[in-house]
Design a protein around this motif. Structure first.
Motif, mmCIF file in Angstrom:
data_model
loop_
_atom_site.group_PDB
_atom_site.id
_atom_site.type_symbol
_atom_site.label_atom_id
_atom_site.label_comp_id
_atom_site.label_asym_id
_atom_site.label_seq_id
_atom_site.Cartn_x
_atom_site.Cartn_y
_atom_site.Cartn_z
ATOM 1 N N GLU A 32 -36.906 -30.764 -0.809
ATOM 2 C CA GLU A 32 -37.202 -29.443 -1.371
ATOM 3 C C GLU A 32 -35.943 -28.584 -1.455
ATOM 4 O O GLU A 32 -35.746 -27.861 -2.436
ATOM 5 C CB GLU A 32 -38.278 -28.752 -0.534
ATOM 6 C CG GLU A 32 -39.644 -29.394 -0.687
ATOM 7 C CD GLU A 32 -40.667 -28.879 0.308
ATOM 8 O OE1 GLU A 32 -41.842 -28.745 -0.093
ATOM 9 O OE2 GLU A 32 -40.296 -28.612 1.471
ATOM 10 N N VAL A 35 -33.972 -29.761 -4.479
ATOM 11 C CA VAL A 35 -34.575 -29.266 -5.727
ATOM 12 C C VAL A 35 -34.223 -27.794 -5.928
ATOM 13 O O VAL A 35 -33.849 -27.378 -7.033
ATOM 14 C CB VAL A 35 -36.106 -29.487 -5.717
ATOM 15 C CG1 VAL A 35 -36.771 -28.756 -6.868
ATOM 16 C CG2 VAL A 35 -36.425 -30.976 -5.784
ATOM 17 N N LEU A 36 -34.324 -26.991 -4.859
ATOM 18 C CA LEU A 36 -33.985 -25.567 -4.979
ATOM 19 C C LEU A 36 -32.521 -25.361 -5.352
ATOM 20 O O LEU A 36 -32.195 -24.506 -6.175
ATOM 21 C CB LEU A 36 -34.310 -24.844 -3.672
ATOM 22 C CG LEU A 36 -35.785 -24.637 -3.365
ATOM 23 C CD1 LEU A 36 -35.957 -24.053 -1.975
ATOM 24 C CD2 LEU A 36 -36.435 -23.755 -4.407
ATOM 25 N N GLY A 38 -30.554 -27.462 -6.979
ATOM 26 C CA GLY A 38 -30.380 -27.859 -8.380
ATOM 27 C C GLY A 38 -30.925 -26.815 -9.341
ATOM 28 O O GLY A 38 -30.326 -26.536 -10.390
ATOM 29 N N THR A 39 -32.046 -26.214 -8.982
ATOM 30 C CA THR A 39 -32.637 -25.167 -9.811
ATOM 31 C C THR A 39 -31.729 -23.937 -9.858
ATOM 32 O O THR A 39 -31.492 -23.361 -10.928
ATOM 33 C CB THR A 39 -34.029 -24.783 -9.280
ATOM 34 O OG1 THR A 39 -34.851 -25.957 -9.264
ATOM 35 C CG2 THR A 39 -34.683 -23.727 -10.143
ATOM 36 N N HIS A 41 -28.549 -23.907 -9.394
ATOM 37 C CA HIS A 41 -27.374 -24.295 -10.184
ATOM 38 C C HIS A 41 -27.666 -24.117 -11.682
ATOM 39 O O HIS A 41 -26.840 -23.586 -12.422
ATOM 40 C CB HIS A 41 -27.009 -25.744 -9.864
ATOM 41 C CG HIS A 41 -25.877 -26.288 -10.651
ATOM 42 N ND1 HIS A 41 -24.570 -25.909 -10.438
ATOM 43 C CD2 HIS A 41 -25.847 -27.178 -11.673
ATOM 44 C CE1 HIS A 41 -23.783 -26.549 -11.287
ATOM 45 N NE2 HIS A 41 -24.535 -27.322 -12.037
ATOM 46 N N GLY A 42 -28.850 -24.538 -12.107
ATOM 47 C CA GLY A 42 -29.233 -24.384 -13.512
ATOM 48 C C GLY A 42 -29.376 -22.935 -13.923
ATOM 49 O O GLY A 42 -28.919 -22.533 -15.003
ATOM 50 N N ILE A 43 -29.996 -22.137 -13.080
ATOM 51 C CA ILE A 43 -30.145 -20.706 -13.368
ATOM 52 C C ILE A 43 -28.776 -20.047 -13.471
ATOM 53 O O ILE A 43 -28.522 -19.229 -14.359
ATOM 54 C CB ILE A 43 -31.006 -20.020 -12.278
ATOM 55 C CG1 ILE A 43 -32.458 -20.469 -12.401
ATOM 56 C CG2 ILE A 43 -30.903 -18.501 -12.364
ATOM 57 C CD1 ILE A 43 -33.333 -20.061 -11.242
#
Length: 132
Positions: A32, A35-36, A38-39, A41-43
């Motif tokens: 988890e 995933v957070l 990576g998210t 990083h995308g934002i």
């Protein structure tokens, strides 16, 4: 004022260090957290392209109802994220100090491979002294 957590995210969006302080954050699994990271990083990548005034280095603060995330992007693309209470006034200077500790305790270590998880007792000890 409270500090809930510290994340270090490499330039590819991988979580290389995660540390929680106190009981402010819910317990998450390693997956988890990945995933957070990576998210986030995308934002961060999206916000760096959305600036109406030209170039931007992306989001520096993301606020929720009960917390805020301060983000420091380094010249190498590594992101340092501190999760704090909404009223924490020194998050930016704290992130700068974390970066200095990282440069001194991790990047000067000849046995550390860049972009890989941080496994340094010296780094942990100095982070505990600063934040913990």
């Amino acid at each position: 004022m409270a500090i809930y957590g510290l994340w270090v995210i490499n330039k590819a969006g991988g979580l290389v260090y995660e540390r929680s302080f106190g009981d402010g954050l819910p317990h998450l699994t390693s997956n988890e957290y990945l995933v957070l990271a990576g998210t986030l990083h995308g934002i961060h990548a999206i916000t760096s392209r959305l600036s109406p005034t030209g170039s931007s280095s992306g989001a520096h603060v993301i606020s929720g109802e009960t917390f805020k995330m301060n983000i420091l992007l380094t010249a190498t693309g590594t992101k340092f994220v501190v999760i704090t209470s909404l009223v924490e006034p020194n998050a930016d200077s704290m992130l700068q100090k974390v970066y200095e500790i990282y440069a001194d305790a991790v990047m000067k270590n000849p046995f550390h491979t860049p972009e890989m998880p941080i496994r340094s007792e010296g780094f942990d000890a100095r982070i505990t002294t600063l934040l913990g």
